[in-house]
Design a protein around this motif. Sequence first.
Motif, PDB file in Angstrom:
ATOM      1  N   ILE A   4     -11.364  53.982   0.948  1.00 38.67           N
ATOM      2  CA  ILE A   4     -10.216  53.130   1.273  1.00 38.67           C
ATOM      3  C   ILE A   4     -10.707  52.100   2.276  1.00 38.67           C
ATOM      4  N   ALA A 126     -15.468  48.085  -3.881  1.00 43.37           N
ATOM      5  CA  ALA A 126     -14.183  48.491  -4.448  1.00 43.37           C
ATOM      6  C   ALA A 126     -14.422  49.496  -5.564  1.00 43.37           C
ATOM      7  N   TRP A 145     -13.637  56.735 -12.345  1.00 45.68           N
ATOM      8  CA  TRP A 145     -13.588  55.755 -11.255  1.00 45.68           C
ATOM      9  C   TRP A 145     -14.740  56.023 -10.295  1.00 45.68           C
ATOM     10  N   GLN A 173      -9.534  43.334  -8.533  1.00 46.19           N
ATOM     11  CA  GLN A 173     -10.194  43.718  -7.284  1.00 46.19           C
ATOM     12  C   GLN A 173      -9.593  42.977  -6.092  1.00 46.19           C
ATOM     13  N   SER A 175      -6.536  43.318  -3.182  1.00 51.06           N
ATOM     14  CA  SER A 175      -5.617  44.239  -2.523  1.00 51.06           C
ATOM     15  C   SER A 175      -4.221  43.625  -2.421  1.00 51.06           C
ATOM     16  N   GLN A 300      -1.104  58.848   2.987  1.00 53.67           N
ATOM     17  CA  GLN A 300      -1.376  57.448   2.696  1.00 53.67           C
ATOM     18  C   GLN A 300      -0.117  56.750   2.183  1.00 53.67           C
ATOM     19  N   LYS A 302       1.840  53.860   0.366  1.00 51.70           N
ATOM     20  CA  LYS A 302       1.423  53.044  -0.760  1.00 51.70           C
ATOM     21  C   LYS A 302       2.461  51.988  -1.112  1.00 51.70           C
ATOM     22  N   SER A 328      -0.293  52.340  -5.119  1.00 50.66           N
ATOM     23  CA  SER A 328      -1.662  52.282  -4.615  1.00 50.66           C
ATOM     24  C   SER A 328      -1.617  51.866  -3.150  1.00 50.66           C
ATOM     25  N   THR A 329      -2.634  52.246  -2.393  1.00 52.79           N
ATOM     26  CA  THR A 329      -2.683  51.855  -0.991  1.00 52.79           C
ATOM     27  C   THR A 329      -2.853  50.340  -0.883  1.00 52.79           C
ATOM     28  N   GLU A 331      -4.680  48.452   0.692  1.00 51.91           N
ATOM     29  CA  GLU A 331      -6.044  47.960   0.860  1.00 51.91           C
ATOM     30  C   GLU A 331      -6.886  48.136  -0.400  1.00 51.91           C
ATOM     31  N   SER A 332      -6.307  48.739  -1.445  1.00 52.72           N
ATOM     32  CA  SER A 332      -7.088  49.086  -2.629  1.00 52.72           C
ATOM     33  C   SER A 332      -7.443  47.883  -3.487  1.00 52.72           C
ATOM     34  N   LEU A 334      -9.016  47.402  -7.475  1.00 53.91           N
ATOM     35  CA  LEU A 334      -9.293  48.152  -8.699  1.00 53.91           C
ATOM     36  C   LEU A 334      -9.638  47.212  -9.842  1.00 53.91           C
TER      37      LEU A 334
END
Length: 346
Positions: A4, A126, A145, A173, A175, A300, A302, A328-329, A331-332, A334
Amino acid sequence: MLKINLVLGLALLSACAGNPSKQATAGKERDTLNKMVLIPAGSFLMGADDSTGMADEYPKHRVDIASFWMDEHEVTKAEFARFVDATGYVTTAEQPIGKAELMASLPPGTPEPDSATLATMMAPGALVFTPPDHAVPFNDISQWWSFVPGTSWKHPEGPSSNIANRDHEPVTQVSWLDAQAYAKWAGKRLPTEAEWEYAARGGLSGQLYPWGNEPLTTGKAKANTWNGNFPYKNTKTDGYYSTAPVKSYSPNGYQLYDMAGNVWEWCEDWYDANYYIQGEKGVKNPAGPAEGLDPDDPGQAKRVIRGGSYMCSDEYCRGYRVSARMKSTPESGLSNLGFRCVRSAN
């Protein structure tokens, strides 16, 4: 262990301040961004339309929505590049994480990793979709992942990848903090969860998908999703293995593209699994809960993500249903997560 990457949200949101010359350029760049569609005011029943929904999609409840403008498609790599060029913005995935912040993000009592592991976890990067070549249990997402240092919006599948000739694909990618910064620069904002679902329905009532109730696999391709056996075999029946250029499929009734599949989309709201149960019924323009609560990961907080992605399928994730909720958090970053923006009509 999944990393994270934590950063200070205030610093990120102010990063687009730049200098006066860059601000002048930004004004011109904004004029060429994503076309917006006016979504009419109205009421709808928010939540699952049949018994296939997850627990957090019930109960179905009435919501009133004021008119607003919405990007007709997901923000593209080219559009995000204009923002970065105009502001000098640095995304979450491009920034290293401090040791104290890293340890604070881990469950209480977690022993400090060894120095080599710690160095990897603190490096900029990431999460990347790294599919196996065989069937795996669905209860272990680490099977597909991996945290890859050097991954960012410019290198979305890892440091050896790039975005050349991919201008019209949705940016990934990024956040929630990155999406917020872009929206602020563009003079827009992220949609609330209620706005997003109302827009995704495209004027239809009680239907499962943006196009109605016809199954995803019936007739022509309707969205970019996973075809075949997840996560190891994608037959690309819809034409794409991963992200597709925006507007590759027919729009919904509001002329919005890719409200199902392609990439998940950030919403403004905190995620609370019990929000529909506890929330006020018949509310107008709900802004979501005051804080995040995920019973599956209580440590966490989200933010809500909506719409499903190219990794969704009937056997694994039916996130392309209009009522499907995910989280999702903030800061994520993906491989299958992006965003689109809205603007209030009044």
